[in-house]
Write a protein that holds these residues in place. Sequence first.
Motif, mmCIF file in Angstrom:
data_model
loop_
_atom_site.group_PDB
_atom_site.id
_atom_site.type_symbol
_atom_site.label_atom_id
_atom_site.label_comp_id
_atom_site.label_asym_id
_atom_site.label_seq_id
_atom_site.Cartn_x
_atom_site.Cartn_y
_atom_site.Cartn_z
ATOM 1 N N THR A 28 39.262 8.945 37.536
ATOM 2 C CA THR A 28 39.312 10.238 36.482
ATOM 3 C C THR A 28 40.194 10.733 35.626
ATOM 4 O O THR A 28 39.725 10.737 34.563
ATOM 5 C CB THR A 28 39.398 11.186 37.508
ATOM 6 O OG1 THR A 28 40.285 11.412 38.057
ATOM 7 C CG2 THR A 28 38.419 11.656 39.032
ATOM 8 N N GLU A 29 41.117 9.483 35.693
ATOM 9 C CA GLU A 29 42.056 9.145 34.795
ATOM 10 C C GLU A 29 41.965 8.814 33.351
ATOM 11 O O GLU A 29 41.653 8.973 32.182
ATOM 12 C CB GLU A 29 43.363 9.145 34.984
ATOM 13 C CG GLU A 29 44.320 9.401 36.249
ATOM 14 C CD GLU A 29 45.611 9.008 36.125
ATOM 15 O OE1 GLU A 29 46.089 8.908 35.855
ATOM 16 O OE2 GLU A 29 46.046 9.465 37.538
ATOM 17 N N PRO A 30 41.167 7.765 33.415
ATOM 18 C CA PRO A 30 41.160 6.919 32.120
ATOM 19 C C PRO A 30 39.322 7.434 31.673
ATOM 20 O O PRO A 30 39.196 7.944 30.707
ATOM 21 C CB PRO A 30 40.823 5.190 32.195
ATOM 22 C CG PRO A 30 40.349 5.569 33.411
ATOM 23 C CD PRO A 30 41.013 6.497 34.434
ATOM 24 N N VAL A 286 39.242 1.722 33.929
ATOM 25 C CA VAL A 286 38.802 1.903 33.973
ATOM 26 C C VAL A 286 39.174 1.085 35.270
ATOM 27 O O VAL A 286 39.303 1.646 36.384
ATOM 28 C CB VAL A 286 37.318 2.721 33.260
ATOM 29 C CG1 VAL A 286 36.304 2.573 34.842
ATOM 30 C CG2 VAL A 286 37.112 3.494 32.905
ATOM 31 N N ALA A 287 38.655 -0.058 34.637
ATOM 32 C CA ALA A 287 38.987 -1.715 35.835
ATOM 33 C C ALA A 287 40.845 -1.336 37.068
ATOM 34 O O ALA A 287 40.285 -1.711 37.973
ATOM 35 C CB ALA A 287 38.980 -2.416 34.993
ATOM 36 N N SER A 288 41.371 -1.287 35.499
ATOM 37 C CA SER A 288 42.905 -1.129 36.800
ATOM 38 C C SER A 288 42.933 0.449 36.436
ATOM 39 O O SER A 288 43.912 -0.234 37.921
ATOM 40 C CB SER A 288 43.242 -0.664 35.612
ATOM 41 O OG SER A 288 43.586 1.190 34.689
ATOM 42 N N LEU A 332 33.674 -5.978 38.522
ATOM 43 C CA LEU A 332 34.004 -5.181 37.412
ATOM 44 C C LEU A 332 33.675 -6.186 36.142
ATOM 45 O O LEU A 332 33.475 -5.612 35.227
ATOM 46 C CB LEU A 332 35.744 -4.601 37.461
ATOM 47 C CG LEU A 332 36.037 -3.218 38.227
ATOM 48 C CD1 LEU A 332 37.462 -3.070 37.984
ATOM 49 C CD2 LEU A 332 35.542 -2.228 37.945
ATOM 50 N N PHE A 333 34.350 -6.884 36.896
ATOM 51 C CA PHE A 333 33.944 -7.760 35.496
ATOM 52 C C PHE A 333 32.502 -7.874 35.471
ATOM 53 O O PHE A 333 32.150 -7.667 34.184
ATOM 54 C CB PHE A 333 34.090 -9.529 35.688
ATOM 55 C CG PHE A 333 34.472 -10.579 34.198
ATOM 56 C CD1 PHE A 333 35.056 -10.527 33.658
ATOM 57 C CD2 PHE A 333 32.742 -11.545 34.840
ATOM 58 C CE1 PHE A 333 34.281 -11.623 32.466
ATOM 59 C CE2 PHE A 333 32.929 -12.215 33.973
ATOM 60 C CZ PHE A 333 32.958 -11.841 32.597
ATOM 61 N N ALA A 364 37.883 -8.272 26.478
ATOM 62 C CA ALA A 364 38.009 -7.041 27.143
ATOM 63 C C ALA A 364 38.283 -7.679 29.346
ATOM 64 O O ALA A 364 38.871 -7.328 29.646
ATOM 65 C CB ALA A 364 38.373 -5.902 26.309
ATOM 66 N N ALA A 365 36.795 -7.610 29.199
ATOM 67 C CA ALA A 365 36.627 -8.409 30.413
ATOM 68 C C ALA A 365 37.497 -8.327 31.238
ATOM 69 O O ALA A 365 37.827 -8.725 32.760
ATOM 70 C CB ALA A 365 35.017 -7.641 30.139
#
Length: 448
Positions: A28-30, A286-288, A332-333, A364-365
């Motif tokens: 929810t943060e990003p 989001v990924a992080s 995620l990638f 970026a991915a």
Amino acid sequence: MAAPVYPFTVRSRDVWAIALPASIAFITEPLAGIIDIAIIGRLGDAGMLGGLVLGTLLFDALFSLAYFLRIGTAGLTAQAIGARDPRDGLLHAARALLLAVLIGLFMIALGGPIHALAAALLAPPPSAAPALEIYFFVRIWSAPFSLVNYALLGWFYGRAAARTGMMLQILIHGVNVALSLLFVYGFGWGIVGAALGTVLGNAAAALLGLVLLLRHFGGIGTVLAAIVPAELLDGTALRRMFALSRDLMIRSAALMGAYGYFAAMGSRSGEIVLSANAVLLNLMMVASFFLDGLAQAAEQLVGKSVGARFRPAFDRAYVLSMRWGLVIAGGLFAFWVLGGGLIIDLMTTNEAVRAHARDFLWVAALMALTGMPAFVYDGILVGATLNVTMRNGMIAALALFLASAMVLEPLLGNTGLWLGLHVFFLARGAYYFLALERRRGALFPDPA
């Protein structure tokens, strides 16, 4: 007399019982940042969008200096739980909450100088500078609430109360998104509305979190009775807390230094590059935060094992965290490569920003894969309170990032800047692996 050992078992379901709700909460943060950018971005004003982007980055950097309130409290609380502390880490929470309020008020008092310094360092384009100033002087009032939330979340996650942490974080960003939509589109308040939504979201969660903490201990009277002033101000405990806080603050400053340099270089390339990089950076976040959910599980389980003095639990938590990290990073990638273009189109209507962001989507991915070890090791090191290792690793990685970016960016442009971030993540992971292998045995001395 032999030191007590408290054996316990670590399984994949124990990892996911923490990682899944933590990931949902962290996402929810990003997402809130993405939605704020989308709300302003769909107004079609690149200058306003650039000001919001820089303002968001500024507060990420500012509040990251106090992020030790969350990660430090979580590690100390997890160790207290492992050592069977009858007060569930209450003293750690109380110290962190008191410090959170003091630091938050200090940030408000120094708002003018902080903004002036940030404007000089970020060098916003003329079209973005007014929006940055407006956003800053509204959102700075969220400082005490945001930092109180850091302390509360550290205590909840340190106790493995991941669902409660998830609820509070969803509340922060749910209120933020709902009010931002109302204020920007309903009332026409523009950048003020986006900032005010963030302030009120943090205030709502801080109030609820404090109520839940007091309820856990049976009310404010019980809490005050359980906090002995001599223990709260114990010199040894305070020195440990401040040493941990100092090292984690330096670590956070180095991390945000890397992101700040990245944003500043994008800003100097113009508002299109700045906005496109910000869109991609939010996708990377989001990924992080998915990986941070796993790191949160590693933090709690490792901290508990250190407090319990039980090495088999530590080793199992280490292996399972890395194993599931590979699975999450690969997923995620793939998602980013396949769905990133659609998300970019949803986040901005500016065709130049869209095109530039798509051009750099592939590089970026890759962050999902190159960043995974660093994120998981963050959780392991926080749980073990190896704060000096975290600090030194981050400083070394920052130096390598700056050196590589200064070489690659003139040669490859924006691609070189993104490749520098990959160097940053890979260097952190390698440093932490080598350092932890040297320190692992010292974490579990002979119980006798």
